[in-house]
Enzyme design. Structure first.
Site, PDB file in Angstrom:
ATOM      1  CG  ASP A 151      46.346  43.516  38.723  1.00 28.43           C
ATOM      2  OD1 ASP A 151      45.451  42.875  38.157  1.00 28.43           O
ATOM      3  OD2 ASP A 151      47.488  43.669  38.244  1.00 28.43           O
ATOM      4  CD  GLU A 185      46.004  35.625  37.220  1.00 27.54           C
ATOM      5  OE1 GLU A 185      47.219  35.895  37.156  1.00 27.54           O
ATOM      6  OE2 GLU A 185      45.244  35.761  36.247  1.00 27.54           O
TER       7      GLU A 185
END
Length: 536
Positions: free
Chosen positions: A14, A187
């Site tokens: 991420d 997301e």
């Protein structure tokens, strides 16, 4: 120069990448590992150095008892108003209908801190980021969680204005601005204002083989947003032969001379020789790593990945890159001479403290507490697997009271998946060496009645693990020169995201190697480690 992907090997998921003047920073997820949010820096996008871990105190991050792969999800690092801003999510529930979580904001003048006391924002959803508009207003965009069984749990992206003066979100401004596509599971959003548009970069498709990043844009911050045609922006769903897989969730950056790059999570699967390489697609023991791809803008002002949406292993570095000095390999020798743990060491959920042990003067002393399945007080320090082939060596002194006391060298994914070689006591009160594996909570003593008896008068024992792709082994020595291999080959597949994903909802980290002492009898046995070496 060439960017060789992945640029951050081992578990670095991420990535949130920004540039401040001539320096690039990447912040990455750390989940249940402490300290939280690792930050690497570079001036050339090729060579990276770990510069800090931001959440380094219990005031900033309290994860005691957090579930495996809970804790810190998808931090967002930004720079505005002469300050660094970090948004992070602390997730408390993984499995089931709910994802109880808290989103926080902390701010600092310098990337190395000090960082302010965390500002609690909300628990609407995870993967949040902060957008600084050019009119001075700030907005918080996040995945939105829906626990109701008749809806998809990923219920679009919610945008909420942030009140800087009062240090709070304004929930009355909250609005769903984008729902993604039929791929679902939207997301990881980031907003950029470019080319007269607001662009939303967001991930979709889960974080495994169907993972992807999509882009949408609007002239108005509140939408409506149009999805990029001929997308997705980046994915490896349809490139199963590619060296890199799972690319998607990430962030965009512009160089000083106007080039564009995108940092994304990625993975590199391994296969057993007997397996079809497409199904299963593989086992990612190093977890989700970080890749960087070059980006261009097409005639319609949509971003595209150079080389196609599957990305490239080798990418041209920026034309204005400033050569950055960085270690040539991941090899390391730690003699524990410092009174602080090296920054590459991590602990589970809580910081290293006197309760756990002490370091300095050429030794690490650990005090045995809970087992390696314990989520509250294990005495365990570990560092990431960063290579498919490596060995790790340590030297340990330990006098256990009973079989309930153990000390040794560990390979670890989470509290349900690990193995180790260790010193303990047998039923005849002899000091012995045993190897054990925990596979989906099932514990197996490998040697059992054949545990290796330690010769009387032996003060120190050397332990080694040898990792060769999906095979790994343990060895021991009584003099540090002559090694004996335990005649059991273990399968590193058990320490991969993909294996854990087959039976548990939290599969977001990667394999670690480290040192541990267990004494669940409660008598606080102590072990001393003289060094740790990671050899590539």
């Amino acid at each position: 120069m060439k960017i060789i992907n992945p640029v951050l090997t081992g578990f670095h998921a991420d990535p949130s990448m920004i540039r401040v003047d001539d320096t690039y920073y990447i912040a990455s997820s750390t989940f249940e590992w402490f300290p939280g949010v690792r930050v690497h820096e570079s001036k050339d996008l090729v060579h990276w150095n770990l510069t800090t871990s931001i959440l380094d105190s219990v005031e900033l991050l309290d994860m005691k008892g957090a579930p495996c792969s809970g804790g810190i999800w998808a931090p967002d690092l930004s720079y505005a108003d002469g300050k660094f801003w970090l948004v992070y999510t602390d997730v408390k529930v993984i499995d089931g209908a709910f994802k109880d979580m808290y989103n926080y904001l902390t701010i600092a003048d310098d990337i190395k801190g000090p960082w302010c006391k965390p500002i609690k924002l909300n628990g609407v959803g995870f993967d949040s980021s902060l957008f600084h508009d050019d009119d001075g207003k700030k907005y918080f965009i996040q995945q939105t969680w829906d626990h109701r069984e008749y809806n998809n749990p990923f219920n679009g992206l919610t945008l909420t204005e942030y009140d800087v003066d009062n240090k709070r979100l304004k929930p009355e401004t909250a609005k769903t601005v984008y729902n993604g596509t039929d791929v679902k599971t939207v997301e990881g959003p980031h907003i950029y204002k470019l080319n007269g548009y607001y662009y939303i970069f967001a991930a979709q498709g889960g974080t495994s083989w169907t993972h992807q990043e999509i882009v949408a844009r609007s002239k108005n911050l509140l939408g409506p947003y149009e999805t990029e045609p001929d997308g997705p922006f980046i994915t490896n769903f349809d490139t199963p032969d590619h060296y890199l897989q799972k690319q998607g969730h990430g962030s965009l950056v512009q160089t000083p001379s106007g080039e564009w790059y995108y940092a994304s999570l990625c993975a590199r699967p391994l296969h057993h020789s007997t397996e079809n390489i497409y199904d299963p697609r593989g086992w990612c023991t190093l977890g989700r790593e970080t890749s960087i791809q070059k980006v261009y803008w097409d005639d319609e002002l949509w971003p595209r990945v150079v080389g196609g949406h599957g990305g490239l292993k080798e990418v041209d570095a920026p034309k204005d890159a400033i050569l950055t000095e960085a270690p040539a390999t991941n090899a390391v020798f730690d003699d524990f001479s410092s009174d602080k743990l090296n920054e590459e060491w991590n602990t589970l959920r809580v910081p290293f403290s006197e309760k756990m042990g002490k370091v300095g003067g050429g030794k690490l002393e650990l005090i045995g507490h809970g087992s390696l399945s314990n989520k509250f007080n294990p005495s365990f320090i570990a560092r990431r697997w960063k290579d498919f082939e490596f060995s790790a060596v340590t030297k340990v002194k330990f006098s256990p009271y009973s079989y309930q006391a153990m000390a040794g060298l560990v390979n670890y994914y989470n509290s349900e998946h690990w193995s180790w070689i260790f010193i303990t006591k047998d039923d005849e009160c002899n000091d012995v060496i045993e190897v054990a594996e925990c596979d989906n909570r099932k514990y197996t003593s490998v040697l059992k009645d054949n545990a290796v008896r330690i010769p009387e008068g032996t003060e120190w024992v050397w332990f080694k693990t040898v990792v060769d792709h999906l095979d790994y082994f343990y060895e021991y020595s009584f003099d540090g020169k002559n090694w004996n291999r335990v005649p059991i080959k273990l399968d590193a597949m058990i320490l991969s995201d993909d294996y854990v994903n087959s039976h548990y909802g939290g599969f977001f980290t990667g394999a670690f190697v480290g040192l541990a002492v267990v004494d669940y009898s409660g008598y606080d046995s102590k072990a001393t480690f003289e060094f740790f070496e990671y050899i590539v």
